[in-house]
Design a protein around this motif. Sequence first.
Motif, short mmCIF file in Angstrom:
data_model
loop_
_atom_site.label_atom_id
_atom_site.label_comp_id
_atom_site.label_asym_id
_atom_site.label_seq_id
_atom_site.Cartn_x
_atom_site.Cartn_y
_atom_site.Cartn_z
N LEU A 1 0.79 -1.24 0.00
CA LEU A 1 0.00 0.00 0.00
C LEU A 1 0.82 1.29 0.00
O LEU A 1 0.34 2.32 -0.45
CB LEU A 1 -0.92 0.02 1.23
N LEU A 2 2.03 1.26 0.53
CA LEU A 2 2.70 2.53 0.85
C LEU A 2 4.05 2.77 0.20
O LEU A 2 4.35 3.86 -0.25
CB LEU A 2 2.89 2.60 2.37
N GLU A 3 4.89 1.76 0.24
CA GLU A 3 6.31 2.01 0.00
C GLU A 3 6.68 1.94 -1.49
O GLU A 3 6.35 0.98 -2.16
CB GLU A 3 7.15 0.97 0.76
N TYR B 1 9.21 8.39 1.60
CA TYR B 1 9.20 6.93 1.61
C TYR B 1 8.42 6.53 2.85
O TYR B 1 8.85 6.80 3.98
CB TYR B 1 10.62 6.36 1.64
N LEU B 2 7.28 5.92 2.65
CA LEU B 2 6.29 5.81 3.72
C LEU B 2 6.27 4.42 4.34
O LEU B 2 5.79 3.46 3.74
CB LEU B 2 4.91 6.14 3.16
N LEU B 3 6.81 4.33 5.55
CA LEU B 3 6.75 3.07 6.28
C LEU B 3 5.40 2.98 7.00
O LEU B 3 4.87 3.98 7.44
CB LEU B 3 7.87 3.02 7.33
N PRO C 1 2.57 -0.07 -5.42
CA PRO C 1 1.66 -0.16 -4.30
C PRO C 1 0.29 0.41 -4.65
O PRO C 1 0.17 1.23 -5.58
CB PRO C 1 2.34 0.74 -3.25
N ARG D 1 -1.70 9.91 3.06
CA ARG D 1 -1.20 8.57 2.81
C ARG D 1 -1.24 7.74 4.08
O ARG D 1 -1.65 6.60 4.09
CB ARG D 1 0.22 8.61 2.25
N ARG D 2 -0.76 8.32 5.16
CA ARG D 2 -0.79 7.64 6.45
C ARG D 2 -1.36 8.62 7.47
O ARG D 2 -1.33 9.82 7.26
CB ARG D 2 0.63 7.26 6.91
N ASP E 1 0.35 12.21 8.17
CA ASP E 1 1.07 12.79 7.03
C ASP E 1 0.38 14.09 6.59
O ASP E 1 -0.78 14.32 6.90
CB ASP E 1 1.10 11.81 5.86
N LEU F 1 8.15 4.93 14.57
CA LEU F 1 8.17 3.82 13.61
C LEU F 1 8.92 2.63 14.19
O LEU F 1 9.94 2.77 14.85
CB LEU F 1 8.87 4.26 12.32
N ARG G 1 10.13 -1.21 12.62
CA ARG G 1 10.17 -1.97 11.38
C ARG G 1 10.10 -3.48 11.63
O ARG G 1 10.00 -4.24 10.68
CB ARG G 1 11.46 -1.60 10.63
#
Lengths: 775, 295, 168
Positions: free
Chosen positions: A675-677, A695-697, A758, B188-189, B192, C135, C137
């Motif tokens: 969806l994002l990256e 760059y969207l984590l 994505p 987007r998130r 954001d 965040l 990961r």
Amino acid sequence: MKGHRFIGTNQPRLEDRRLLTGAGKFVGDVRLPGMVSAALLRSQEAHARIRAIDASGALALPGVLAVFTAQDLGEVGGIPMRLAPREALQKCFQKPLASDRVRYVGEPLALVVAVDRYVAEDALELIDVSLESLPPVADVELGRGRDAAVLHASLGGNVAEHIVMRVGDPEGALARSAIRLSERFRIQRHTGIPMETRGLLASYDRGTDIVTIWGAAKVPHFNRQILADLLGRAESTVHMIETDVGGGFGVRGEFYPEDFLVPWAAIALGRPVQWIEDRREHMSAANHSREQVHHVEVGVRHDGTIEAMVTRAAHDMGAYIRTNGFVVPERAAAFVPGPYRMRNFLSEVDCVMTTKTPTGSYRGPGRFEAAFVRERTIDLIARELRLDPAEVRRRNFVQPAEMPYNVGTKAFGHDVIYDSGDYPRLFEQALERVGYEALRAEQATARAQGRFMGIGLATFVEKTGVGPWETARVRIDGSGFVTVYSGVTSVGQGMETVLAQICAEQLGVAPEKIIVRHGDTAVIPLGAGAYGSRGTVTGGSALWDAAGQVRDKLLQLAAHRLEVSADELELREGTVMLPGTDLSMTFRELARAALPGQPMPPGMEPGLDISAYYVVKETTCPYGVHVAVVDVDAELGVARVRKYLMAYDIGVAVNPMLVEGQLVGGFAQGLGGALLEELVYSDEAQLLTGSFMDYLLPTSMEMPSQIDVVLTQDAPSPHNALGLKGAGEGGTVAVGAAIANAVADALAPLGIRVTALPLSPNAIFELIRAARKAG
Amino acid sequence: MKPPAFEYRDPRTREEAIALLAEHGEAAKILAGGQSLVPMLNLRLLRPEYLVDINRVAGLSFIEVKGGELAIGACTRQRAIERSELVRRTCPLLHEAMPFIAHFQIRSRGTIGGSLSHADPAAELPTVVTALGGRFVLRSVRGERVVSAADFYTGFLSTALRPDELLTEIRVPIPPVQTGCAFMEVSRRHGDFALAAVAVLVRFDQDGRCAFVRLVVAGVHGVPFRSADTEASLIGTKLLPEDAENASRLMAAELEPISDLHASADYRRQAARVLARRALECAALRARSHAEAGT
Amino acid sequence: MTQRHIRLNVNGQPREGDASPRKLLVDFLREDLGLTGTHAGCEHGVCGACTVVFDGEAVRSCLLFAVQAEGAAISTVESLADGETLHVLQQSFHECHALQCGFCTPGILMSMSVFLSECPAPTEQQVREALSGTLCRCTGYQNIVRAVQLAATRLAATRLAATRLAAK
């Protein structure tokens, strides 16, 4: 597993305390007296001839110790491949510093060493670089064309390798198929992005002539060999130390230009040199991954049985061939068939050089891509034949009776053979657990109300416990403590805990009492490392062997001393004892009893210190099913994953809690890819997503609150004593596929074609618009 | 990613601050919360000679009601505004928009004045303050002037703020209690910058017809976008769903959205239209429920 | 570029040091004060690994200059545990397997310590929203959400016990 005391338990992690209290030691936390700081000047152009580099301005800045360019390095070789080396690919190896040409934005041109990183960055701005622009090659498909500029002249073009994997008679079977479907799929460039950037600290001792490097990760022993070769030194004078590692995901720990430059500079300057990659560097310097375009043709019978599948792909290698770069296209080619019977199959992949960041493996290399292509294709078949996507899968699964199953493709020159598994069973378990029928009913209601809800299925077979071998050594010291020395490394996944559990099982000592050492090449002379979901399988198997031998020796030695039979003795909490009596010897006593010159049973060597090797003959193949439930706001193009289920057969789980952690964490990365990256490049091959602003984590808000993991242990691997299979990547590989299928399913009433990742709001908006135009 | 060198000044009074700005002019940058400025410094996208840190300047952090207006000191943390009961009560639109601004760890430090004067077209606060008809108090050694939000935003990342001026205070007319408001955003998130966001205020007259409407869109133009024609088209309507639909289409037709790597102009136009429709409907609903509660 | 002398309180102790104005607080804590538990993950304010508590608020220490911390009270991850006893949040993270590589963990712990003091009985959605500013990961956040909720429950129980004790 039954009868086990420590294996199979949710042992809390031994690593946690130091990491929770701020006492972890990551490479940036190591400080040495006299340490100085390095920064790299990186190309801002994608493709150019280097005319001149003038560092005089930088050298004049107070606090700058040195500026090194390719000329200063003298003759130095290219960085070789670690996995699957091939002759032709050598023409595309990267040298530590560019000398005549730059081929991607971010390529190192010079190394600055200064008193601190602030001054080092000031100095970078004072270096004058004169470049003569060459045409960029930004597009993987166009890069193959005759008009494209050639990156590596000796290659004669930009296709470095052409992979062909053929099973049966794909063309013939395709021609004979009742129904033929075709589609073009694209997987976007994205990558691992560990939260800790890369970093190194190198120190050279002129007296001992030893260069010590902190910050090695993943494959320190292999990197020691590369560095020793490039520096023309003996391996024994290169000392790599793995610190705590802030995530690997395939990207971190490979040998990069900096892995040569930093130790080289430390030797040249006679001072400890630290380089901590910053996030902006990381985005263009660390390996990218995943970018592929596939043209798929599939032939099916009316009942949905696949007759033939052909995929012709272009894989974007980036500007150079990296240590593990070839893994990705090869695996992508080999793993397209997945858990389905494909007796007529062709996979061709062009490995295309482009003027973008070089690529390497990222969690589930090749399999994420293959799963997307395969599982989207299955759903295309379902749609064409108006069948439930679950039914098409059922009709094509490899059956348990066919195990071991030879797919007919190859990875690293070995046949891809699935060792064990019951794919239909796990599939039905997954559907039942997620309530598939109820979800379909809910979907019907949603559609009647004009809402867009979708259910996406994806299945896969993994390849874990990758070779070539692994080492383990178990030692009981004079104080009676057990220390494990493992050749595997930790990138944050909890290896210390898992290895302690395995050793504990053999020796009857609580895991938290066992000391696990890894990643220090002075302490552990030989090891392979952490890649291909191999740590538990290979390191665990070697350890099971070594610890088992120590156990036998403890028993025999105690039996000898206590004058009883070894069969009657038991190991309990650091003691060997005869149950029901007060006859016992502690590990401490036994360690002393094992010293040279002490009385021993005939033929027994002194010492409680045993090494074992596990040689991988066949890899192990866990398998899984993912189910995604999404809601799409079709007006805004926003897809939200509401629920996600992962069913995974691991063979045997040493620590189910950690396996689940791997799967959920892996899923989050897959969700990012779905969806994002995306690492977006302009037509000029400039990286446009060079920071975390672009760059969207995934954050906690994009993750579904309902994540369900079904962990089964129905199919232990026949290839190792414990039946282990790997867990590292199964959470990731099918996520792009499952979410894409769910989005396509949600928007099926609008007739959209989901062919690329994505699935951003903009992408979904465009898909709907295209469907409206077409329809 | 280390910032370039700069001279640091941390005045304690407004007078000292504006004197420094007068002295250094364009060579100086004001450091408030720093949540946009410091990333740009770390990326070396900016290299001011002087940083004038206003965090220790007295009297720049307050939230109070003055003569029918909500007055907020420029250095008031966004988190303080988010927590403020006074803001929630007097200016629910502002309250509603606060959680959309990045994350609480950013809002802990970020200031209202910093966000307003940074003027990112996709930011929430400029749009909300524009919708509310807010005014900005700008001070310099030359004196004080008050500029309306409409005049303050002059283009992409640019404002009417002169190099020697300090934004000291934001004044927002308190909307009458029967006003319905809504803030909606797509990004987007979570946290954001907006791909598109819409702030709406609506009031009905006694006959249930729209007497006042304000519709401002973020993320599509270089400045917060307000469509007078669209607003005019709604006056006198009952603001039924079809009115909201028509108005949002009218508004969208006027847009000339920006394109970037997160969304095309066409996407933004559609998103702004959809959000406008939804926000108008939502605000209308709220205004009606206020009216009912009031009668 | 003149250095400034900075006096501040870190983890309850008076500390001081010299720094040039451009030195980021995160670097000052790590390099000058030796508190390497605070990590720098992006240096542009997105990842949250560097989050510390600054005068009671959770903030990014990569977006503050050390000179701005003059006179401030700062808490870092090193302050959480009481000797060998882990803080409730740390203990919950350990039990829920809410960390893997542990690089982001200090920032998350500091963030959540402030969050829970303001929102002692959060819903899952509130935890997720607060957590979205940092965040991770490795974990996919699921176990972090659980750990924060577990910590909230435990803290509530502790408060209740304290209230009862006081009532007696």
